[in-house]
Design a protein around this motif. Structure first.
Motif, PDB file in Angstrom:
ATOM      1  N   ASP A   1       0.826  -1.214   0.000  1.00 29.93           N
ATOM      2  CA  ASP A   1       0.000   0.000   0.000  1.00 29.93           C
ATOM      3  C   ASP A   1       0.854   1.255   0.000  1.00 29.93           C
ATOM      4  O   ASP A   1       0.523   2.258  -0.663  1.00 29.93           O
ATOM      5  CB  ASP A   1      -0.941  -0.006   1.196  1.00 29.93           C
ATOM      6  CG  ASP A   1      -2.051  -1.035   1.058  1.00 29.93           C
ATOM      7  OD1 ASP A   1      -2.339  -1.446  -0.093  1.00 29.93           O
ATOM      8  OD2 ASP A   1      -2.623  -1.439   2.087  1.00 29.93           O
ATOM      9  N   ASP A   2       1.968   1.216   0.761  1.00 27.27           N
ATOM     10  CA  ASP A   2       2.841   2.389   0.808  1.00 27.27           C
ATOM     11  C   ASP A   2       3.415   2.701  -0.572  1.00 27.27           C
ATOM     12  O   ASP A   2       3.413   3.850  -1.017  1.00 27.27           O
ATOM     13  CB  ASP A   2       3.992   2.151   1.793  1.00 27.27           C
ATOM     14  CG  ASP A   2       3.503   2.048   3.229  1.00 27.27           C
ATOM     15  OD1 ASP A   2       2.464   2.659   3.541  1.00 27.27           O
ATOM     16  OD2 ASP A   2       4.161   1.359   4.027  1.00 27.27           O
TER      17      ASP A   2
ATOM     18  N   ARG B   1       2.312   1.641  -3.521  1.00 28.66           N
ATOM     19  CA  ARG B   1       1.270   1.891  -4.515  1.00 28.66           C
ATOM     20  C   ARG B   1       0.728   3.312  -4.411  1.00 28.66           C
ATOM     21  O   ARG B   1       0.460   3.957  -5.425  1.00 28.66           O
ATOM     22  CB  ARG B   1       0.136   0.885  -4.336  1.00 28.66           C
ATOM     23  CG  ARG B   1      -0.984   1.051  -5.369  1.00 28.66           C
ATOM     24  CD  ARG B   1      -2.178   0.180  -5.035  1.00 28.66           C
ATOM     25  NE  ARG B   1      -1.865  -1.244  -5.091  1.00 28.66           N
ATOM     26  CZ  ARG B   1      -1.879  -2.048  -4.039  1.00 28.66           C
ATOM     27  NH1 ARG B   1      -2.170  -1.555  -2.830  1.00 28.66           N
ATOM     28  NH2 ARG B   1      -1.598  -3.334  -4.162  1.00 28.66           N
ATOM     29  N   ASN B   2       0.577   3.818  -3.206  1.00 28.69           N
ATOM     30  CA  ASN B   2      -0.104   5.104  -2.993  1.00 28.69           C
ATOM     31  C   ASN B   2       0.848   6.250  -2.695  1.00 28.69           C
ATOM     32  O   ASN B   2       0.405   7.356  -2.410  1.00 28.69           O
ATOM     33  CB  ASN B   2      -1.099   4.966  -1.840  1.00 28.69           C
ATOM     34  CG  ASN B   2      -2.146   3.906  -2.110  1.00 28.69           C
ATOM     35  OD1 ASN B   2      -2.661   3.800  -3.223  1.00 28.69           O
ATOM     36  ND2 ASN B   2      -2.461   3.097  -1.109  1.00 28.69           N
ATOM     37  N   HIS B   3       2.137   5.997  -2.749  1.00 29.36           N
ATOM     38  CA  HIS B   3       3.115   7.042  -2.432  1.00 29.36           C
ATOM     39  C   HIS B   3       2.968   8.209  -3.396  1.00 29.36           C
ATOM     40  O   HIS B   3       2.719   8.028  -4.594  1.00 29.36           O
ATOM     41  CB  HIS B   3       4.524   6.468  -2.522  1.00 29.36           C
ATOM     42  CG  HIS B   3       5.540   7.224  -1.710  1.00 29.36           C
ATOM     43  ND1 HIS B   3       5.873   8.543  -1.953  1.00 29.36           N
ATOM     44  CD2 HIS B   3       6.304   6.839  -0.643  1.00 29.36           C
ATOM     45  CE1 HIS B   3       6.803   8.935  -1.092  1.00 29.36           C
ATOM     46  NE2 HIS B   3       7.082   7.909  -0.281  1.00 29.36           N
ATOM     47  N   VAL B   4       3.131   9.429  -2.877  1.00 29.01           N
ATOM     48  CA  VAL B   4       3.033  10.614  -3.728  1.00 29.01           C
ATOM     49  C   VAL B   4       4.175  10.658  -4.739  1.00 29.01           C
ATOM     50  O   VAL B   4       4.038  11.245  -5.818  1.00 29.01           O
ATOM     51  CB  VAL B   4       3.022  11.894  -2.867  1.00 29.01           C
ATOM     52  CG1 VAL B   4       4.359  12.100  -2.154  1.00 29.01           C
ATOM     53  CG2 VAL B   4       2.662  13.120  -3.712  1.00 29.01           C
TER      54      VAL B   4
ATOM     55  N   THR C   1       5.906   1.298  -7.952  1.00 28.04           N
ATOM     56  CA  THR C   1       4.583   1.928  -7.908  1.00 28.04           C
ATOM     57  C   THR C   1       3.763   1.548  -9.139  1.00 28.04           C
ATOM     58  O   THR C   1       2.576   1.213  -9.034  1.00 28.04           O
ATOM     59  CB  THR C   1       4.725   3.458  -7.821  1.00 28.04           C
ATOM     60  OG1 THR C   1       5.477   3.789  -6.658  1.00 28.04           O
ATOM     61  CG2 THR C   1       3.369   4.133  -7.759  1.00 28.04           C
TER      62      THR C   1
ATOM     63  N   ASN D   1       0.321  -0.818  -9.035  1.00 25.81           N
ATOM     64  CA  ASN D   1      -0.944  -0.218  -9.476  1.00 25.81           C
ATOM     65  C   ASN D   1      -1.570  -0.989 -10.629  1.00 25.81           C
ATOM     66  O   ASN D   1      -2.782  -0.949 -10.831  1.00 25.81           O
ATOM     67  CB  ASN D   1      -0.723   1.242  -9.886  1.00 25.81           C
ATOM     68  CG  ASN D   1      -0.805   2.187  -8.713  1.00 25.81           C
ATOM     69  OD1 ASN D   1      -1.785   2.182  -7.966  1.00 25.81           O
ATOM     70  ND2 ASN D   1       0.224   2.997  -8.517  1.00 25.81           N
TER      71      ASN D   1
ATOM     72  N   ARG E   1       0.880  10.397 -13.834  1.00 22.06           N
ATOM     73  CA  ARG E   1       0.019   9.847 -12.784  1.00 22.06           C
ATOM     74  C   ARG E   1      -1.123  10.811 -12.504  1.00 22.06           C
ATOM     75  O   ARG E   1      -0.938  12.014 -12.402  1.00 22.06           O
ATOM     76  CB  ARG E   1       0.807   9.621 -11.493  1.00 22.06           C
ATOM     77  CG  ARG E   1       1.792   8.476 -11.594  1.00 22.06           C
ATOM     78  CD  ARG E   1       2.544   8.303 -10.301  1.00 22.06           C
ATOM     79  NE  ARG E   1       1.697   7.761  -9.254  1.00 22.06           N
ATOM     80  CZ  ARG E   1       2.046   7.694  -7.972  1.00 22.06           C
ATOM     81  NH1 ARG E   1       3.220   8.165  -7.595  1.00 22.06           N
ATOM     82  NH2 ARG E   1       1.235   7.173  -7.087  1.00 22.06           N
TER      83      ARG E   1
ATOM     84  N   SER F   1      -4.465   6.404 -14.382  1.00 18.07           N
ATOM     85  CA  SER F   1      -5.085   6.120 -13.099  1.00 18.07           C
ATOM     86  C   SER F   1      -6.390   5.349 -13.187  1.00 18.07           C
ATOM     87  O   SER F   1      -6.815   4.731 -12.226  1.00 18.07           O
ATOM     88  CB  SER F   1      -5.347   7.443 -12.366  1.00 18.07           C
ATOM     89  OG  SER F   1      -6.237   8.249 -13.108  1.00 18.07           O
TER      90      SER F   1
END
Length: 552
Positions: free
Chosen positions: A86-87, A89-92, A113, A117, A153, A159
């Motif tokens: 999750d970290d 995949r969703n990191h800015v 990432t 995704n 992204r 997305s």
């Protein structure tokens, strides 16, 4: 006294190798305390010309020590996901995984990432392809790809799950998005494709290959020309030089030989125009051949001089440039070149213009004026305008800097790009200066005209639209990678590629981005320009992937 862990040297080897590589290329590396537990070892700020670009990435580094290392695979390497899915995949920031192979002292990478995704369920391990080698020769390409991914992204293409895209009810968005019809992987030295009927021909040194355009399938038939040059295609055939100074025509798509003639050619300057095959000789002369049988349509031209640029058809006249002979003459250090206007139906010379100084290959024109570039022995260049109908010299203007591409003509002005990255507009009738606009950067890409605008790409990452009448800036846009390709216009849309590996479409009126598609963008100096046929663009990316991309 404290004892160091036995694997400490191995753990630090990968981090040190990556940090050294990045810092050697002026990128800013911020180590993270406890990174091994957090799933991130570094944050890296990218720079260009030692100035920060505002883009960053996070990095997790692993070191493959011995042959039994858990990070090795039969083909490549792998990075464990553990509880970081999750970290990452969703990191800015894009999180990049890097494996350092201690045995061969090489780094390999994967976009964690992006992989996570794209996966429906989080994998336990993420594979690191061995072709993703990170070294001084690939780091610029690597940075450009990460920047392009970071900028993309959040867009619809990156997305939105594919299922949602397929069932979208927004028909406007769906029709505007670029679509890849097919892709075929060839070698990284492949040139841009040429299309004829339902066949796409690609020069893939040392072979010519044929792709079925309808199915996107690589045909089994293949040719190996004698010279290292791309092919001329027309009349549903491909014309290639072979050993023994001979020219052969092969039909498409089966590549069965149609005819063969003894002819030594400068194939790079050959063209198929208006149903005729124009073949410059290797040393001198230009021949016009019937593509059906290879026989001459009329007597050769410029039999005492080389042809220095491809012929073009302007206002029903074939314009041919004959180069300097290299011999001394009384009025200049070298014998002047010649420009001929020829009736393409019978080869009759309609007029001949002799230049004052040797001609450069750069030239342009429209239905009224031919724009030539002459160069003195001191490298001073002159713009010379010649009347298309009569061959009369209309004017000559001294240029402040050498040109880097062909003059580009519109109804009211001729546009010139010099070696300092400044575009000049001159009046077509008088040659007088109208305006100039400096991009402040060196560029080799010619300006493109679109309605009342002049489109200019320049490093770093700048795309400008200028008012054709005044030179004032109408809009500008940037990209994650340098624009290194000539834009092309279809309808009210501008298409341009950048080094980050995407083909962008923009509204010509505003510069607003409409869509983009990955295409591993080409190098014009090595691969020429893409071909647009109808609503499809055919491109060979710099890594050899041939793509047919629908523009509608």
């Amino acid at each position: 006294m404290a004892t160091l862990p036995p694997n400490r040297r191995i753990e630090l080897a990968g981090a040190n190798a990556l940090q050294t590589l990045l810092q050697d290329h002026d990128h800013v590396v911020h180590p993270i305390d406890g990174g091994a537990d957090l799933g991130e070892d570094f944050h890296v700020a990218f720079t260009r010309g030692r100035k920060r670009t505002g883009r960053m990435m996070a990095v997790q580094v692993k070191t493959a020590g011995g042959k039994s290392s858990k990070y090795r695979r039969a083909r490549g390497y792998a990075i464990p996901v553990d509880d970081h899915a999750d970290d990452w995949r969703n990191h800015v920031l894009p999180v990049i995984g890097v494996v350092y192979d201690m045995e061969i002292r090489k780094l390999f990478w994967v976009n964690l990432t992006k992989v996570l995704n794209a996966a429906t369920t989080a994998p336990r391990w993420v594979k690191v392809p061995p072709e993703n080698h990170l070294c001084p020769g690939t780091i610029d390409r690597f940075i450009a790809e990460i920047e392009a991914y970071a900028d993309a992204r959040g867009t619809l293409e990156e997305s939105t799950p594919q299922a949602a895209q397929d069932h979208s009810t927004d028909t406007t968005t769906r029709t505007q998005r670029l679509k890849v019809r097919w892709q075929v992987q060839l070698s990284e030295n492949a040139f841009h494709p040429v299309r004829s009927m339902q066949s796409v021909v690609v020069w893939d040194p040392p072979h010519l290959r044929v792709i079925d355009d309808a199915q996107g399938e690589l045909q089994r038939t293949v040719l190996k020309p004698a010279s290292g040059q791309h092919s001329v295609v027309g009349d549903n055939a491909v014309y290639v030089p072979i050993a023994g100074n001979r020219l052969r025509a092969f039909g498409l798509p089966d590549l069965k030989m149609r005819w063969e003639v003894p002819l030594q050619t400068n194939h790079a300057l050959a063209r198929f125009i208006g149903g005729t095959l124009y073949m410059p000789g290797e040393a001198k002369g230009l021949r016009a051949l019937n593509p059906a049988n290879g026989q001459p349509r009329w007597q050769p031209l410029l039999t005492d001089r080389p042809v220095i640029a491809p012929a073009r058809l302007l206002s029903g006249r074939l314009i041919v440039l004959g180069g300097p002979t290299g011999q001394r003459s009384s009025d200049s250090e070298h014998a002047a070149g010649r420009v001929l206007a020829v009736d393409p139906s019978n080869g009759q010379t309609l007029w001949s213009h002799t230049s004052k100084y040797p001609l450069r290959p750069q030239w342009g024109g429209d239905d009224r004026v031919v724009y030539l570039v002459e160069q003195t022995t001191t490298l001073q260049q002159w713009l010379v305008a010649v009347d298309v109908a009569t061959g009369t010299e209309l004017y000559r203007r001294r240029l402040p800097k050498p040109l880097v591409c062909d003059p580009v003509a519109s109804a009211s002005a001729v546009h010139l790009m010099d070696s300092n990255g400044t575009i000049h507009a001159r009046n077509t009738v008088t040659g007088r200066h109208r305006w100039q606009h400096s991009t402040q950067q060196h560029t080799l890409v010619a300006p493109v005209l679109a309605d009342d605008m002049v489109l200019v790409v320049s490093k770093p990452r700048l795309f400008l639209a200028l008012d054709a009448a005044t030179g004032a800036e109408k809009w500008r846009t940037t990209a994650p990678g340098d624009f290194t390709t000539t834009p092309f216009v279809v309808g009210d849309t501008v298409y341009v590629g950048h080094r980050g590996g995407r083909l962008l479409s923009l509204k010509a009126s505003t510069g607003e981005q409409v869509s983009s598609v990955p295409c591993s963008v080409w190098k014009e100096g090595e691969q020429g320009q893409p071909m647009v046929v109808g609503d499809t663009v055919y491109i060979t990316g710099r890594y050899g992937k041939v793509s047919a991309i629908s523009l509608r």
